[in-house]
Design an enzyme around this catalytic site. Structure first.
Site, PDB file in Angstrom:
ATOM      1  CD  GLU A  18     -39.047 -11.176  -2.302  1.00 27.16           C
ATOM      2  OE1 GLU A  18     -39.153 -11.543  -3.088  1.00 27.16           O
ATOM      3  OE2 GLU A  18     -38.025 -10.549  -1.800  1.00 27.16           O
ATOM      4  CG  ASP A  37     -40.866  -8.971  -8.252  1.00 25.09           C
ATOM      5  OD1 ASP A  37     -40.643 -10.136  -7.743  1.00 25.09           O
ATOM      6  OD2 ASP A  37     -40.116  -8.203  -8.093  1.00 25.09           O
TER       7      ASP A  37
END
Length: 291
Positions: free
Chosen positions: A262, A212
């Site tokens: 995302e 991430d």
């Protein structure tokens, strides 16, 4: 003199007749002998001819299965054996017809009642972790060093462009993912949590190949799709493939990936695969032909 000649004539006739009769008798005997001999020879020939015919039939029966074989040695050559021509199309159709897929019940993309994985799933050499292909709970290799090295190289290139990237979340164990997922379910409910958080065993973070990524100094945008609209987010989306990363959950692909878009989640793929997926403009599932 004439009387003597006349007396001899009957005798001569009798002798002549006797000779003729004798010759006839001998001729008859000879004829019968020849006929009998011929019949014997004909009878002696018949068994031999029958035996030869039976022998030939036996040879033919033994040679019949020994037909030329095709290159693989399993099936007769269709050019030599006409009977194979009717079977061959059936076999070809069987190969062309895909096997029937058993319908499964899904819950938010997950297979209901799916048994825990015992081995990781690889497709064309790529480790897969998604809603239908879980990892074993014991899969715990930690962060992949190649993935980390690739990120550092990418972060260096971004910094040269005035952007400071941070990998704020990398490898997660099965147990840690369980804690996160349970927290999200408690907060937002199971259906909502399944859209943005993987159940334990189904997370790419457990592979050690996912990061991430956010921008240093703009932590308020971490884990938000607003990050994708920033200069750092756009640079990352356009250049990550050069360093082996793909945007794992693109916009508009939720039904394929199982997760909402995302802008911060990137997956490392070794070699040139990331560039191929990026240039194809598809998800990893679409590129590999899997669900």
């Amino acid at each position: 003199m004439n009387r003597k000649a006349n007396r001899k004539s009957p005798i001569a006739m009798i002798v002549s007749i006797s000779i003729i009769i004798l010759i006839a008798i001998l001729g008859s005997i000879y004829y019968k002998f020849e006929v009998a001999q011929t019949a014997t020879e004909e009878k002696s020939v018949e068994p031999n001819e029958l035996e030869n015919k039976e022998t030939q039939n036996t040879i033919n029966e033994k040679e019949e299965p020994l037909k030329p074989q095709s290159g693989n040695g399993d099936e007769p050559d269709s050019a030599e054996d006409p009977s194979s021509s009717s079977e061959q199309p059936i076999k070809e159709r069987a190969k062309e017809t895909p096997p029937a897929t058993e319908e499964v019940e899904l819950e938010n993309g997950y297979i209901v009642g799916q048994k825990p994985a015992t081995e990781p799933t690889f497709v064309k050499g790529v480790l897969i972790a998604n809603k239908k292909n879980p990892l074993p709970a014991t899969y715990n290799k930690g962060e992949d060093p190649k993935a980390r090295a690739a990120f550092e190289k990418m972060a260096k290139a971004a910094k040269e462009n005035g952007l400071e990237l941070v990998a704020f979340s990398g490898f997660r164990s099965y147990e840690y993912q369980q804690t996160l997922y349970d927290r999200y379910v408690k907060r937002d409910g199971k259906e909502a949590a399944d859209r943005y958080s993987a159940r334990p065993g189904y997370s790419e973070h457990q592979t050690g190949l996912a990061f991430d990524i956010g921008e240093k100094g703009r932590e308020e945008l971490w884990l938000t799709n607003e990050f994708g609209d920033t200069e750092a987010g756009q640079w990352l989306a356009q250049n990550a493939h050069k360093y082996g990363f793909i945007l794992r959950y693109p916009k508009g692909k939720e039904e394929i990936t199982g997760f909402m878009h995302e802008s911060w989640h990137f997956r490392y793929l070794e070699g040139e695969l990331a560039t191929k997926v990026y240039e194809a403009g598809v998800t990893l599932e679409e590129y590999l032909g899997i669900q």
